[in-house]
Design a protein around this motif. Structure first.
Motif, PDB file in Angstrom:
ATOM      1  N   LEU A 324       0.838  -1.197   0.000  1.00  0.00           N
ATOM      2  CA  LEU A 324       0.000   0.000   0.000  1.00  0.00           C
ATOM      3  C   LEU A 324       0.876   1.250   0.000  1.00  0.00           C
ATOM      4  CD1 LEU A 324      -3.024   0.665   0.046  1.00  0.00           C
ATOM      5  CD2 LEU A 324      -2.857   0.895   2.535  1.00  0.00           C
ATOM      6  N   ALA A 325       1.945   1.209   0.817  1.00  0.00           N
ATOM      7  CA  ALA A 325       2.855   2.357   0.868  1.00  0.00           C
ATOM      8  C   ALA A 325       3.489   2.581  -0.509  1.00  0.00           C
ATOM      9  CB  ALA A 325       3.937   2.131   1.929  1.00  0.00           C
ATOM     10  N   ALA A 326       3.874   1.470  -1.170  1.00  0.00           N
ATOM     11  CA  ALA A 326       4.538   1.574  -2.472  1.00  0.00           C
ATOM     12  C   ALA A 326       3.608   2.126  -3.548  1.00  0.00           C
ATOM     13  CB  ALA A 326       5.062   0.200  -2.899  1.00  0.00           C
ATOM     14  N   ALA A 327       2.276   2.016  -3.309  1.00  0.00           N
ATOM     15  CA  ALA A 327       1.325   2.499  -4.311  1.00  0.00           C
ATOM     16  C   ALA A 327       1.286   4.026  -4.365  1.00  0.00           C
ATOM     17  CB  ALA A 327      -0.065   1.930  -4.027  1.00  0.00           C
ATOM     18  N   GLY A 328       1.815   4.667  -3.325  1.00  0.00           N
ATOM     19  CA  GLY A 328       1.914   6.135  -3.338  1.00  0.00           C
ATOM     20  C   GLY A 328       0.583   6.849  -3.453  1.00  0.00           C
ATOM     21  N   LEU A 329      -0.395   6.411  -2.646  1.00  0.00           N
ATOM     22  CA  LEU A 329      -1.741   7.001  -2.737  1.00  0.00           C
ATOM     23  C   LEU A 329      -1.848   8.272  -1.898  1.00  0.00           C
ATOM     24  CD1 LEU A 329      -3.851   3.747  -2.280  1.00  0.00           C
ATOM     25  CD2 LEU A 329      -2.888   4.718  -4.385  1.00  0.00           C
ATOM     26  N   PRO A 330      -2.791   9.145  -2.228  1.00  0.00           N
ATOM     27  CA  PRO A 330      -3.087  10.283  -1.349  1.00  0.00           C
ATOM     28  C   PRO A 330      -3.511   9.746   0.025  1.00  0.00           C
ATOM     29  CG  PRO A 330      -4.368  10.405  -3.400  1.00  0.00           C
ATOM     30  CD  PRO A 330      -3.691   9.080  -3.395  1.00  0.00           C
ATOM     31  N   ASP A 331      -3.217  10.513   1.087  1.00  0.00           N
ATOM     32  CA  ASP A 331      -3.484  10.037   2.453  1.00  0.00           C
ATOM     33  C   ASP A 331      -4.920   9.575   2.668  1.00  0.00           C
ATOM     34  OD1 ASP A 331      -0.923  10.481   3.124  1.00  0.00           O
ATOM     35  OD2 ASP A 331      -1.283  12.275   4.355  1.00  0.00           O
ATOM     36  N   GLY A 332      -5.885  10.317   2.130  1.00  0.00           N
ATOM     37  CA  GLY A 332      -7.298  10.001   2.375  1.00  0.00           C
ATOM     38  C   GLY A 332      -7.648   8.602   1.901  1.00  0.00           C
ATOM     39  N   VAL A 333      -7.350   8.319   0.645  1.00  0.00           N
ATOM     40  CA  VAL A 333      -7.682   7.001   0.083  1.00  0.00           C
ATOM     41  C   VAL A 333      -6.903   5.911   0.814  1.00  0.00           C
ATOM     42  CG1 VAL A 333      -7.704   5.600  -2.017  1.00  0.00           C
ATOM     43  CG2 VAL A 333      -8.137   8.041  -2.168  1.00  0.00           C
ATOM     44  N   ARG A 334      -5.621   6.204   1.128  1.00  0.00           N
ATOM     45  CA  ARG A 334      -4.811   5.189   1.809  1.00  0.00           C
ATOM     46  C   ARG A 334      -5.417   4.838   3.171  1.00  0.00           C
ATOM     47  NH1 ARG A 334      -0.300   7.700   2.885  1.00  0.00           N
ATOM     48  NH2 ARG A 334      -0.463   7.531   5.155  1.00  0.00           N
ATOM     49  N   HIS A 335      -5.826   5.866   3.921  1.00  0.00           N
ATOM     50  CA  HIS A 335      -6.443   5.600   5.226  1.00  0.00           C
ATOM     51  C   HIS A 335      -7.708   4.764   5.082  1.00  0.00           C
ATOM     52  CE1 HIS A 335      -4.271   9.198   7.218  1.00  0.00           C
ATOM     53  NE2 HIS A 335      -3.671   8.049   7.495  1.00  0.00           N
ATOM     54  N   GLU A 336      -8.495   5.067   4.076  1.00  0.00           N
ATOM     55  CA  GLU A 336      -9.736   4.300   3.908  1.00  0.00           C
ATOM     56  C   GLU A 336      -9.430   2.840   3.562  1.00  0.00           C
ATOM     57  OE1 GLU A 336     -12.952   6.195   1.776  1.00  0.00           O
ATOM     58  OE2 GLU A 336     -12.166   8.190   2.244  1.00  0.00           O
ATOM     59  N   PHE A 337      -8.453   2.631   2.686  1.00  0.00           N
ATOM     60  CA  PHE A 337      -8.019   1.256   2.393  1.00  0.00           C
ATOM     61  C   PHE A 337      -7.601   0.542   3.688  1.00  0.00           C
ATOM     62  CE2 PHE A 337      -7.098   1.690  -2.350  1.00  0.00           C
ATOM     63  CZ  PHE A 337      -7.792   0.551  -2.718  1.00  0.00           C
ATOM     64  N   GLN A 338      -6.818   1.250   4.502  1.00  0.00           N
ATOM     65  CA  GLN A 338      -6.338   0.635   5.751  1.00  0.00           C
ATOM     66  C   GLN A 338      -7.491   0.265   6.679  1.00  0.00           C
ATOM     67  OE1 GLN A 338      -3.638   3.896   6.682  1.00  0.00           O
ATOM     68  NE2 GLN A 338      -1.892   2.466   6.685  1.00  0.00           N
ATOM     69  N   GLU A 339      -8.458   1.158   6.753  1.00  0.00           N
ATOM     70  CA  GLU A 339      -9.593   0.898   7.644  1.00  0.00           C
ATOM     71  C   GLU A 339     -10.389  -0.330   7.201  1.00  0.00           C
ATOM     72  OE1 GLU A 339     -10.483   2.292  10.567  1.00  0.00           O
ATOM     73  OE2 GLU A 339      -8.484   3.148  10.266  1.00  0.00           O
ATOM     74  N   VAL A 340     -10.680  -0.387   5.902  1.00  0.00           N
ATOM     75  CA  VAL A 340     -11.505  -1.494   5.414  1.00  0.00           C
ATOM     76  C   VAL A 340     -10.734  -2.812   5.513  1.00  0.00           C
ATOM     77  CG1 VAL A 340     -12.834  -2.414   3.470  1.00  0.00           C
ATOM     78  CG2 VAL A 340     -12.802   0.048   3.896  1.00  0.00           C
ATOM     79  N   ALA A 341      -9.453  -2.771   5.138  1.00  0.00           N
ATOM     80  CA  ALA A 341      -8.637  -3.987   5.236  1.00  0.00           C
ATOM     81  C   ALA A 341      -8.510  -4.409   6.692  1.00  0.00           C
ATOM     82  CB  ALA A 341      -7.271  -3.748   4.613  1.00  0.00           C
ATOM     83  N   GLY A 342      -8.324  -3.440   7.579  1.00  0.00           N
ATOM     84  CA  GLY A 342      -8.233  -3.745   9.008  1.00  0.00           C
ATOM     85  C   GLY A 342      -9.506  -4.393   9.510  1.00  0.00           C
ATOM     86  N   PHE A 343     -10.628  -3.913   9.013  1.00  0.00           N
ATOM     87  CA  PHE A 343     -11.917  -4.503   9.395  1.00  0.00           C
ATOM     88  C   PHE A 343     -11.993  -5.964   8.938  1.00  0.00           C
ATOM     89  CE2 PHE A 343     -16.366  -5.347   8.113  1.00  0.00           C
ATOM     90  CZ  PHE A 343     -16.941  -5.329   9.369  1.00  0.00           C
ATOM     91  N   ILE A 344     -11.447  -6.227   7.750  1.00  0.00           N
ATOM     92  CA  ILE A 344     -11.491  -7.603   7.217  1.00  0.00           C
ATOM     93  C   ILE A 344     -10.641  -8.550   8.066  1.00  0.00           C
ATOM     94  CG2 ILE A 344     -10.832  -9.064   5.238  1.00  0.00           C
ATOM     95  CD1 ILE A 344     -11.568  -6.684   3.429  1.00  0.00           C
ATOM     96  N   VAL A 345      -9.405  -8.148   8.364  1.00  0.00           N
ATOM     97  CA  VAL A 345      -8.518  -9.079   9.092  1.00  0.00           C
ATOM     98  C   VAL A 345      -8.495  -8.849  10.591  1.00  0.00           C
ATOM     99  CG1 VAL A 345      -6.937  -9.528   7.180  1.00  0.00           C
ATOM    100  CG2 VAL A 345      -6.464  -7.641   8.738  1.00  0.00           C
ATOM    101  N   GLY A 346      -9.136  -7.776  11.064  1.00  0.00           N
ATOM    102  CA  GLY A 346      -8.854  -7.300  12.412  1.00  0.00           C
ATOM    103  C   GLY A 346      -9.549  -7.969  13.556  1.00  0.00           C
ATOM    104  N   ARG A 347     -10.171  -9.112  13.313  1.00  0.00           N
ATOM    105  CA  ARG A 347     -10.757  -9.776  14.470  1.00  0.00           C
ATOM    106  C   ARG A 347      -9.629 -10.250  15.379  1.00  0.00           C
ATOM    107  NH1 ARG A 347     -14.757 -13.804  11.523  1.00  0.00           N
ATOM    108  NH2 ARG A 347     -13.164 -13.749   9.917  1.00  0.00           N
ATOM    109  N   ARG A 348      -9.826 -10.162  16.700  1.00  0.00           N
ATOM    110  CA  ARG A 348      -8.751 -10.524  17.647  1.00  0.00           C
ATOM    111  C   ARG A 348      -8.378 -11.987  17.490  1.00  0.00           C
ATOM    112  NH1 ARG A 348      -9.778  -7.302  23.205  1.00  0.00           N
ATOM    113  NH2 ARG A 348      -7.740  -8.188  23.631  1.00  0.00           N
ATOM    114  N   PHE A 349      -7.091 -12.264  17.583  1.00  0.00           N
ATOM    115  CA  PHE A 349      -6.672 -13.668  17.560  1.00  0.00           C
ATOM    116  C   PHE A 349      -5.442 -13.878  18.397  1.00  0.00           C
ATOM    117  CE2 PHE A 349      -5.073 -11.508  13.837  1.00  0.00           C
ATOM    118  CZ  PHE A 349      -3.767 -11.922  13.682  1.00  0.00           C
TER     119      PHE A 349
END
Lengths: 349, 349
Positions: A324-349
């Protein structure tokens, strides 16, 4: 991907996630309903609408709809990542959600599952032939949605979707094939998970960019991000399938072990030196008693399956971050990607 | 379409047909095998190869292969109709054959059929999950084959294939839905047959032309030709399903009546005035005795179902001829189209 360290999840982040998902739902739902209504025949459309959760078994609209639309939300983000608007990404998002629902419809038949999200599965209500055909219709419709789209990358996006769909189906085929085999290697199992789960998430994270004609390098980096997110998700899902609490998973503790699923932590343990007792128990055709299930879980842990899967999930998350960092996205879109991806994998384990 | 009047079939015509099919097989088989081998995973490829007839249940090559490849032969002809070479049409032909096999694989599951061409069906040998996935993989592979093709009409051809596939699936869905209904109209039934059978034949007859970037008018006329051929075939098939001899059909006389299929001749008779006795017998849930089956066949004939279907088949053949004439093809290609179409519809009735 902040939510993989849950202590860091603040109200602000949760708000951002809710807002991203709500905005995407508002943009997507009309287009998704329109695709199902206009591209499927009335008979098969009714089955698809029931399956998705828009209608009850008699075709009456339901008041609530549970789907989170995470995959299509990623597709909308990927259009924005390539300087398109979210609207430009809608055909990509719709196509991804149609393919996802195709796979769920057929999965429920193949697994013999009788309920999904608290309702009877489509094949239980409409019969196997109807559910097979509704799934078939969704995958053909998905291809058409992209080919009919205006984006200059329409053909490229359709190719990418078909390739991802083929990988997903191959992964499901491998998963079914593994049931009959006692010699599955960890590399095969990782590859199967990448195909079964990683391919469609990789496609979701890059399809909108592809559709708007983005630079192939950007498409590739977004796809790699999604592939790592998919593998991390699968590892977490497999951990929860053994050690997850019922309130988190909706399934009994040890559910995957009871059906002798060759999930990633199990195969990691089976491949470790000295795990003959585990192999003898797990690969035998005899039913596992409840004490056996607990003992198998302990053996998988003792032979490193739990630690390996946790560490590997963390490595996949780190690799996703790098892509994601290498994709060089604007901060806004990058944060949204992080949030959604975090939601997908972020269940506690 | 000479073979619809079988007395006219001369040795020369039979030779032309054999030669067309043999030439097309030689061109197609390597490409078809290659598509299945490279685009499906080993597990699902094995199932597809068994289903097609290239391999036995253990994956050993079979010495004979029964498929006639009529649909892909039409696709090769359609490339030549648009001044392409047969080679230019190969991706179209391969894609059509993959979609056709996808539909057969899923049909056998939906119908619960346990044998096809004298062998156990794929789901009987490999299980329902494997057969569902192999079918899914074939349809996704078909889309990819076209999108990866060099022809300048690749995206247009892929769109056309996906649309035809959707129509075919819709028709199958309607067919399944008709089983539960007592009020199917003849118009609905004709539409169902057009979708179920006409759409893929229309696509087969035009896809090669589409792929090589032919004038849309030509593509349209070739598609219309194929649509009429498909309807004629379905009408003949439905007539044989009631009055066909076992040696022609491989099925018992009256096979379709025994399962209360709402085929075209039956629906035509049910829609005729005064057919209440037929409706009472056919739409009741009670099993039909053998004398009942013969009586139903007589009633369908008495209420005009047999004559209507024969006449309608002849009208469809005439319309097909008109469309072919309007396409303005060179004599050689036109004759070959006529031979192959005649072979499809030309069983005596």
């Amino acid at each position: 991907m902040t939510t993989t360290t849950p202590a860091m999840t603040t109200t602000t982040q949760a708000d951002l996630l809710s807002s991203v998902l709500a905005t995407s739902r508002a943009a997507l739902e009309p287009a998704l309903r329109d695709a199902v209504r206009t591209r499927l025949s009335p008979e098969l459309g009714q089955i698809a609408q029931y399956h998705i959760g828009w209608a009850d078994a008699d075709g009456r609209p339901t008041s609530t709809w549970g789907g989170k639309l995470v995959r299509p939300t990623l597709a909308l983000l990927s259009a924005r990542a390539a300087n398109g608007t979210a609207t430009d990404g809608i055909p990509a998002a719709v196509a991804i959600e149609l393919v996802h629902n195709f796979s769920l419809l057929h999965d429920d038949i193949m697994d013999g599952d009788t309920s999904r999200r608290g309702r009877a599965t489509a094949w239980k209500v409409f019969g196997v032939p109807g559910a097979i055909l509704a799934g078939d219709a969704l995958v053909a419709a998905a291809g058409s949605v992209l080919l009919d789209a205006d984006g200059k990358g329409a053909a490229s996006a359709a190719t990418s979707l078909m390739t991802a769909t083929q990988r997903m189906i191959s992964g499901q085929g491998a998963d079914v094939g593994f049931e009959r085999r006692g010699d599955v290697t960890l590399a095969e199992c990782v590859r199967m998970a990448g195909d079964k789960t990683g391919a469609l998430l990789a496609c979701a994270c890059s399809l909108g960019a592809d559709l708007v004609g983005a630079d192939p390098g950007l498409v590739k980096r977004l796809a790699a991000f999604g592939e790592h997110v998919g593998l991390a998700f699968q590892l977490v899902d497999d951990l929860l399938g053994i050690w997850g609490e019922e309130r988190q998973t909706g399934k009994q503790v040890g559910a995957d072990l009871r059906v002798r699923k060759k999930s990633l932590p199990v195969v990691a343990a089976l491949c470790a030196d000295g795990s003959e007792e585990l192999a003898a128990l797990y690969l035998s055709p005899e039913p596992l008693s409840e004490p056996d299930v607990r003992h198998v879980a302990d053996l998988v842990e003792r032979f490193g399956g739990r630690d390996w899967a946790r560490d590997e999930a963390a490595r996949q998350v780190a690799s996703a971050e790098e892509c994601l960092a290498a994709a060089g996205l604007p901060d806004g879109v990058r944060h949204e990607f992080q949030e959604v991806a975090g939601f997908i994998v972020g269940r506690r384990f």
